[in-house]
Structure formats: C-alpha cells, structure tokens
Design a protein around this motif. Structure first.
Motif, PDB file in Angstrom:
ATOM      1  N   MET A 168       7.652  14.339  -6.019  1.00  0.00           N
ATOM      2  CA  MET A 168       7.382  13.873  -7.356  1.00  0.00           C
ATOM      3  C   MET A 168       5.973  13.314  -7.417  1.00  0.00           C
ATOM      4  O   MET A 168       5.518  12.620  -6.531  1.00  0.00           O
ATOM      5  N   VAL A 169       5.246  13.652  -8.470  1.00  0.00           N
ATOM      6  CA  VAL A 169       3.906  13.123  -8.691  1.00  0.00           C
ATOM      7  C   VAL A 169       3.821  12.665 -10.133  1.00  0.00           C
ATOM      8  O   VAL A 169       4.364  13.297 -11.025  1.00  0.00           O
ATOM      9  N   ILE A 170       3.153  11.549 -10.325  1.00  0.00           N
ATOM     10  CA  ILE A 170       2.917  11.058 -11.668  1.00  0.00           C
ATOM     11  C   ILE A 170       1.413  11.064 -11.868  1.00  0.00           C
ATOM     12  O   ILE A 170       0.675  10.459 -11.090  1.00  0.00           O
ATOM     13  N   THR A 171       0.943  11.772 -12.881  1.00  0.00           N
ATOM     14  CA  THR A 171      -0.489  11.875 -13.141  1.00  0.00           C
ATOM     15  C   THR A 171      -0.840  11.088 -14.389  1.00  0.00           C
ATOM     16  O   THR A 171      -0.128  11.148 -15.374  1.00  0.00           O
ATOM     17  N   HIS A 172      -1.948  10.378 -14.309  1.00  0.00           N
ATOM     18  CA  HIS A 172      -2.418   9.592 -15.445  1.00  0.00           C
ATOM     19  C   HIS A 172      -3.814  10.053 -15.822  1.00  0.00           C
ATOM     20  O   HIS A 172      -4.661  10.219 -14.957  1.00  0.00           O
ATOM     21  N   ALA A 173      -4.060  10.267 -17.087  1.00  0.00           N
ATOM     22  CA  ALA A 173      -5.397  10.575 -17.581  1.00  0.00           C
ATOM     23  C   ALA A 173      -5.880   9.354 -18.335  1.00  0.00           C
ATOM     24  O   ALA A 173      -5.565   9.178 -19.500  1.00  0.00           O
ATOM     25  N   GLY A 174      -6.583   8.492 -17.667  1.00  0.00           N
ATOM     26  CA  GLY A 174      -7.003   7.243 -18.281  1.00  0.00           C
ATOM     27  C   GLY A 174      -8.392   7.327 -18.871  1.00  0.00           C
ATOM     28  O   GLY A 174      -9.156   8.227 -18.581  1.00  0.00           O
ATOM     29  N   PRO A 195       7.242  -0.451  -1.962  1.00  0.00           N
ATOM     30  CA  PRO A 195       8.086   0.300  -1.045  1.00  0.00           C
ATOM     31  C   PRO A 195       9.285   0.998  -1.687  1.00  0.00           C
ATOM     32  O   PRO A 195       9.712   2.027  -1.214  1.00  0.00           O
ATOM     33  N   ALA A 196       9.807   0.464  -2.762  1.00  0.00           N
ATOM     34  CA  ALA A 196      10.964   1.104  -3.388  1.00  0.00           C
ATOM     35  C   ALA A 196      10.532   2.201  -4.353  1.00  0.00           C
ATOM     36  O   ALA A 196      11.354   2.937  -4.861  1.00  0.00           O
ATOM     37  N   GLY A 197       9.228   2.332  -4.605  1.00  0.00           N
ATOM     38  CA  GLY A 197       8.739   3.322  -5.559  1.00  0.00           C
ATOM     39  C   GLY A 197       7.510   4.027  -5.029  1.00  0.00           C
ATOM     40  O   GLY A 197       7.487   4.472  -3.895  1.00  0.00           O
ATOM     41  N   MET A 198       6.496   4.118  -5.846  1.00  0.00           N
ATOM     42  CA  MET A 198       5.277   4.816  -5.473  1.00  0.00           C
ATOM     43  C   MET A 198       4.403   3.932  -4.585  1.00  0.00           C
ATOM     44  O   MET A 198       4.326   2.737  -4.788  1.00  0.00           O
ATOM     45  N   SER A 199       3.720   4.543  -3.619  1.00  0.00           N
ATOM     46  CA  SER A 199       2.841   3.730  -2.782  1.00  0.00           C
ATOM     47  C   SER A 199       1.551   4.426  -2.372  1.00  0.00           C
ATOM     48  O   SER A 199       0.842   3.941  -1.525  1.00  0.00           O
ATOM     49  N   VAL A 200       1.224   5.572  -2.994  1.00  0.00           N
ATOM     50  CA  VAL A 200      -0.051   6.243  -2.749  1.00  0.00           C
ATOM     51  C   VAL A 200      -0.669   6.558  -4.104  1.00  0.00           C
ATOM     52  O   VAL A 200      -0.021   7.124  -4.975  1.00  0.00           O
ATOM     53  N   CYS A 201      -1.920   6.176  -4.280  1.00  0.00           N
ATOM     54  CA  CYS A 201      -2.643   6.391  -5.532  1.00  0.00           C
ATOM     55  C   CYS A 201      -3.925   7.158  -5.226  1.00  0.00           C
ATOM     56  O   CYS A 201      -4.654   6.802  -4.308  1.00  0.00           O
ATOM     57  N   LEU A 202      -4.187   8.213  -5.998  1.00  0.00           N
ATOM     58  CA  LEU A 202      -5.466   8.919  -5.910  1.00  0.00           C
ATOM     59  C   LEU A 202      -6.326   8.492  -7.084  1.00  0.00           C
ATOM     60  O   LEU A 202      -5.874   8.474  -8.225  1.00  0.00           O
ATOM     61  N   VAL A 203      -7.582   8.154  -6.798  1.00  0.00           N
ATOM     62  CA  VAL A 203      -8.549   7.743  -7.801  1.00  0.00           C
ATOM     63  C   VAL A 203      -9.621   8.822  -7.855  1.00  0.00           C
ATOM     64  O   VAL A 203     -10.159   9.223  -6.814  1.00  0.00           O
ATOM     65  N   ASN A 204      -9.932   9.320  -9.064  1.00  0.00           N
ATOM     66  CA  ASN A 204     -10.910  10.400  -9.178  1.00  0.00           C
ATOM     67  C   ASN A 204     -12.339   9.880  -9.063  1.00  0.00           C
ATOM     68  O   ASN A 204     -12.562   8.666  -8.946  1.00  0.00           O
ATOM     69  N   ARG A 205     -13.304  10.783  -9.097  1.00  0.00           N
ATOM     70  CA  ARG A 205     -14.716  10.426  -8.903  1.00  0.00           C
ATOM     71  C   ARG A 205     -15.260   9.512  -9.999  1.00  0.00           C
ATOM     72  O   ARG A 205     -16.267   8.849  -9.808  1.00  0.00           O
ATOM     73  N   PRO A 250       5.088   9.229  -4.192  1.00  0.00           N
ATOM     74  CA  PRO A 250       6.026   8.433  -3.408  1.00  0.00           C
ATOM     75  C   PRO A 250       5.518   8.309  -1.979  1.00  0.00           C
ATOM     76  O   PRO A 250       4.551   8.954  -1.597  1.00  0.00           O
ATOM     77  N   ASP A 251       6.190   7.520  -1.237  1.00  0.00           N
ATOM     78  CA  ASP A 251       5.789   7.267   0.146  1.00  0.00           C
ATOM     79  C   ASP A 251       6.199   8.430   1.046  1.00  0.00           C
ATOM     80  O   ASP A 251       6.920   8.255   2.014  1.00  0.00           O
ATOM     81  N   ASP A 252       5.757   9.628   0.684  1.00  0.00           N
ATOM     82  CA  ASP A 252       5.968  10.803   1.542  1.00  0.00           C
ATOM     83  C   ASP A 252       4.912  10.781   2.634  1.00  0.00           C
ATOM     84  O   ASP A 252       3.877  10.154   2.473  1.00  0.00           O
TER      85      ASP A 252
END
Length: 149
Positions: free
Chosen positions: A1-7, A108-118, A127-129
């Motif tokens: 599962m991935v959640i993408t945000h366009a901020g 730990p019970a949810g998402m734990s990796v975030c990618l930040v764009n340039r 998720p913590d895959d």
C-alpha cells in the motif's frame, strides 16, 4: 500500500530543525538537502540495526543522483553504528507524535517511510515493508529521481 500526496506551499518537513545524533547540533534539512529526493524513516528500537544496514546500501546506491536517507529515532534509543546519512533525534516524549506531525506517518502501527520530492514536498508514504524489496516503493523512488533538480 502506498499513499501519495500532492502538496503545495512550503513543506514543514524540510524546514524543521532536528538534532544530529553524532554531535547534538541542529540540522535543518533544507540547508543540506535542497533539491534532493529524501527517504525519511522512523527507526524503531527493535529494528534499528537491521534497517540501518539496508538503508545504508540504498543510500550508497543512489547518492550520486541526489538522494539521501534521513533516519529519525527517539532520543532515548542508543544507536551505535556508523552510517553515511544523517540520523536525527526526535524529542523525548513526542517520538511518534512528532514524526506523524511532520510527515503524516503514523509510526509503528501504520506508515513509517516517507519520500520527499526534490521540491521538498511529501511525495508518498509507505508501510514498514522492507523498503528495498518493495516494488511500488522502488518505482516511486525511480520516478522521483528522474525529476530535474
């Protein structure tokens, strides 16, 4: 599962001051990593060493493409390792709440990796895959790395 945000607008992630684990000096991510793709991850005490080794390999593989890893961990946890990317302390008593506020990740019970764009905006959370083995993560990372600086 991935959640993408366009901020839009300024990212509070890059503008926040953290404390480096090595010397307790403040570090503002924007000052050092503007224009980089950043993987931010919450390091849990029980998996710190195992995760750091995998993240170090990923950092070394992509660093010349302006990629960095930022590991965040509770300041009550002892991290005894040498890695090439910054390890930042989360203030005592706010570990997961602080990380969640900055990144939108639940800990730990949810998402734990975030990618930040340039541009300094949150691009996706995962998720913590095991990150290097997650094909959706790798596709998103490659897409972000292909963007111009």
């Amino acid at each position: 599962m991935v959640i993408t945000h366009a901020g839009s607008g300024q990212s509070p992630i890059l503008d926040h001051a953290f404390r480096l684990s090595s010397n307790n000096e403040p570090l503002i991510l924007r000052d050092h990593f503007k224009g980089h793709v950043i993987l931010m991850t919450l390091l849990e005490p029980e998996t710190v060493q195992e995760r750091l080794e995998a993240l170090e390999q990923m950092f070394m593989r992509y660093r010349l493409r302006h990629f960095t890893v930022v590991g965040l961990y509770p300041e009550t946890v002892q991290v005894a390792t040498n890695v090439s990317f910054p390890l930042l302390k989360l203030p005592t008593g706010s570990d997961h709440e602080h990380f969640q506020t900055l990144t939108g990740l639940a800990g730990p019970a949810g998402m734990s990796v975030c990618l930040v764009n340039r541009r300094g905006h949150q691009a996706a959370v995962f998720p913590d895959d095991p990150v290097p083995g997650n094909s959706k993560f790798m596709q998103k990372l490659e897409m972000l790395l292909a963007e111009h600086r």
